[in-house]
Design a protein around this motif. Sequence first.
Motif, mmCIF file in Angstrom:
data_model
loop_
_atom_site.group_PDB
_atom_site.id
_atom_site.type_symbol
_atom_site.label_atom_id
_atom_site.label_comp_id
_atom_site.label_asym_id
_atom_site.label_seq_id
_atom_site.Cartn_x
_atom_site.Cartn_y
_atom_site.Cartn_z
ATOM 1 N N ASP A 24 45.770 -18.701 -30.781
ATOM 2 C CA ASP A 24 45.937 -17.312 -31.218
ATOM 3 C C ASP A 24 44.679 -16.726 -31.848
ATOM 4 O O ASP A 24 44.703 -15.597 -32.350
ATOM 5 N N LEU A 25 43.567 -17.475 -31.839
ATOM 6 C CA LEU A 25 42.327 -16.998 -32.445
ATOM 7 C C LEU A 25 41.278 -16.726 -31.370
ATOM 8 O O LEU A 25 41.261 -17.389 -30.322
ATOM 9 N N PRO A 26 40.375 -15.765 -31.606
ATOM 10 C CA PRO A 26 39.300 -15.479 -30.644
ATOM 11 C C PRO A 26 38.221 -16.565 -30.713
ATOM 12 O O PRO A 26 37.380 -16.572 -31.622
ATOM 13 N N LEU A 27 38.229 -17.482 -29.763
ATOM 14 C CA LEU A 27 37.327 -18.629 -29.778
ATOM 15 C C LEU A 27 36.498 -18.693 -28.504
ATOM 16 O O LEU A 27 36.985 -18.361 -27.410
ATOM 17 N N LEU A 28 35.253 -19.144 -28.658
ATOM 18 C CA LEU A 28 34.414 -19.538 -27.537
ATOM 19 C C LEU A 28 34.306 -21.053 -27.565
ATOM 20 O O LEU A 28 33.838 -21.628 -28.564
ATOM 21 N N ILE A 29 34.749 -21.715 -26.495
ATOM 22 C CA ILE A 29 34.735 -23.173 -26.437
ATOM 23 C C ILE A 29 33.376 -23.632 -25.900
ATOM 24 O O ILE A 29 32.950 -23.216 -24.808
ATOM 25 N N VAL A 30 32.687 -24.466 -26.679
ATOM 26 C CA VAL A 30 31.341 -24.935 -26.307
ATOM 27 C C VAL A 30 31.291 -26.464 -26.386
ATOM 28 O O VAL A 30 32.115 -27.094 -27.060
ATOM 29 N N ASN B 112 34.275 -30.852 -42.049
ATOM 30 C CA ASN B 112 34.415 -30.406 -40.675
ATOM 31 C C ASN B 112 34.715 -28.921 -40.697
ATOM 32 O O ASN B 112 35.786 -28.482 -41.135
ATOM 33 N N GLY B 113 33.762 -28.132 -40.231
ATOM 34 C CA GLY B 113 33.898 -26.682 -40.274
ATOM 35 C C GLY B 113 35.063 -26.142 -39.466
ATOM 36 O O GLY B 113 35.524 -25.020 -39.708
ATOM 37 N N HIS B 114 35.586 -26.925 -38.502
ATOM 38 C CA HIS B 114 36.717 -26.454 -37.704
ATOM 39 C C HIS B 114 37.955 -26.218 -38.570
ATOM 40 O O HIS B 114 38.823 -25.415 -38.205
ATOM 41 N N LYS B 115 38.012 -26.901 -39.711
ATOM 42 C CA LYS B 115 39.150 -26.713 -40.613
ATOM 43 C C LYS B 115 39.149 -25.317 -41.244
ATOM 44 O O LYS B 115 40.172 -24.875 -41.771
ATOM 45 N N TYR B 116 38.011 -24.651 -41.200
ATOM 46 C CA TYR B 116 37.884 -23.350 -41.860
ATOM 47 C C TYR B 116 37.840 -22.187 -40.874
ATOM 48 O O TYR B 116 37.609 -21.039 -41.277
ATOM 49 N N VAL B 117 38.044 -22.470 -39.600
ATOM 50 C CA VAL B 117 37.941 -21.411 -38.592
ATOM 51 C C VAL B 117 38.984 -20.326 -38.834
ATOM 52 O O VAL B 117 38.667 -19.120 -38.801
ATOM 53 N N ARG B 118 40.214 -20.712 -39.070
ATOM 54 C CA ARG B 118 41.262 -19.701 -39.288
ATOM 55 C C ARG B 118 40.945 -18.863 -40.523
ATOM 56 O O ARG B 118 41.084 -17.632 -40.520
ATOM 57 N N TYR B 119 40.506 -19.528 -41.582
ATOM 58 C CA TYR B 119 40.148 -18.789 -42.799
ATOM 59 C C TYR B 119 39.005 -17.824 -42.514
ATOM 60 O O TYR B 119 38.993 -16.692 -43.012
ATOM 61 N N ALA B 120 38.019 -18.251 -41.704
ATOM 62 C CA ALA B 120 36.879 -17.391 -41.374
ATOM 63 C C ALA B 120 37.344 -16.134 -40.640
ATOM 64 O O ALA B 120 36.881 -15.021 -40.935
ATOM 65 N N ILE B 121 38.256 -16.296 -39.691
ATOM 66 C CA ILE B 121 38.771 -15.137 -38.956
ATOM 67 C C ILE B 121 39.525 -14.205 -39.899
ATOM 68 O O ILE B 121 39.359 -12.976 -39.872
ATOM 69 N N GLU B 122 40.326 -14.782 -40.780
ATOM 70 C CA GLU B 122 41.079 -13.975 -41.746
ATOM 71 C C GLU B 122 40.144 -13.244 -42.700
ATOM 72 O O GLU B 122 40.479 -12.158 -43.207
ATOM 73 N N ALA B 123 38.958 -13.837 -42.951
ATOM 74 C CA ALA B 123 37.983 -13.219 -43.861
ATOM 75 C C ALA B 123 37.128 -12.167 -43.171
ATOM 76 O O ALA B 123 36.252 -11.564 -43.816
ATOM 77 N N GLY B 124 37.342 -11.962 -41.876
ATOM 78 C CA GLY B 124 36.625 -10.889 -41.196
ATOM 79 C C GLY B 124 35.721 -11.317 -40.060
ATOM 80 O O GLY B 124 35.088 -10.463 -39.423
ATOM 81 N N ALA B 125 35.635 -12.607 -39.789
ATOM 82 C CA ALA B 125 34.809 -13.045 -38.665
ATOM 83 C C ALA B 125 35.341 -12.445 -37.372
ATOM 84 O O ALA B 125 36.557 -12.387 -37.144
ATOM 85 N N ALA B 126 34.445 -11.996 -36.514
ATOM 86 C CA ALA B 126 34.859 -11.383 -35.248
ATOM 87 C C ALA B 126 35.417 -12.420 -34.284
ATOM 88 O O ALA B 126 36.334 -12.138 -33.515
#
Length: 452
Positions: A76-82, A48-62
């Motif tokens: 606390d993360l920049p998210l678009l809810i879809v 489940n990729g949602h488990k890696y969202v925080r890591y992705a942001i920390e790695a530089g994802a906008a």
Amino acid sequence: MKKTIEQIAGWLDIKTNLKGIEVTGVSINTRTLKPGDLFIPFRGENANGHKYVRYAIEAGAAAALWQRDEPEPPSDLPLLIVDDCEKALQEMARAYRNELKATVIGITGSNGKTSTKDLVASVLKPYYKVQKTQGNFNNELGLPLTILSLDEDTKYVVLEMGMSGFGQIQFLSELARPDYAVITNIGEAHMQDLGSREGIAEAKFEIVAGLEQHGKLFYDGDEPLLLPFVEDFTQAVSFGFGPDNELSVTDIKATEDGSSFLVNGIIDAKFAIPVLGEHQVKNTLPAILIALEAGLTEEEIRRSLKNAALTDMRMQLVPADNGAIFINDAYNAAPTSVKAALNFIRETTMKETKWAVLGDMLELGEHEQRFHEELASSIGPELEGVCLFGPRMKWLYDKLATSYEGKLLWSEDNYGPIIDLLKKNVGKETAVLVKGSRGMALEKVIEPFIGQ
């Protein structure tokens, strides 16, 4: 792609409070994520990729998408809810495609898609900015990712379109809206899902679903199964070996540098490519047609084709340390392409002795035994030896055991016996064809002979 988060929210018709964030790409994998990417988390059977969202942001994802039914979105993360991450990816690609001024070329077919994609890109690249599908990103996820990776000033985009069932090529075509479409051929791959070659032809012809009104279709005119579909399609141009095609090819010769050939019809000229095999020459014909549409001269086409670069494992010449030549065509295999490769190795004069190593052909459905056995008719006395790998190749082995007089070996799941036999028989005057479906990983047979 360079878009603000507000623009992307507009593409998706959703509201956001996020501001001042620039997105410069998309990613579905934290291992390949680049700073500025929009991370898209998918849910699969095992992850489940949602488990890696925080890591992705920390790695530089906008920023990242977040699927509405996934619990506990981090505030606390920049998210678009879809509603659906996969559909959101596709809608983003659709919107971006609508903004692009690039000329889009869509390519499908049972065999030769990747080679044709590479040849089309190669013939245009010296003169225009060209981008193409990377790897096998040719499905309902890969194609949108490819579109969203395009630079805004790209002139030509070459998109490969793959499928396993009805409706998939139509979806990809309507998403990509190609200006030119190519159908390379109709083979037997995905027979288990589509039922017949007629079904495969119908599914491949779906590529015209999104073809722009001014667009053209280039199709394999040697394939009678396509004729009912093209007879009422006014913007269709045929290519192939037959003289009745609008662009036909003759006088194909194998050289130390690849293949030379003559084309006739829309243009009469001699060309050469650094690739072996008549089927690869045929794959060059739509590249020539598209190059003419782009306004290239005969000499410009000749120059760029001479230096064309194909993805590895497509009739790729691999010199062995002992002077032998391996022809690595192990990326995929279906009856049509295997017979074409066998025809080449039987007829080539590049080496005195010739061998073939063949692996299972996959995804052929209920007739797979017959398709494997029928390869026997393409194996003749020109071949000093034949090595067969995989459980399905036992059918061909049994067929050859009563008729073929050369050295013959079958191994169900061990490369070792094949490598040992080749080491005893392959020398500087030997050419070895290696051909099988991707799942058979037949390139492992070549590895012991190079880089020692």
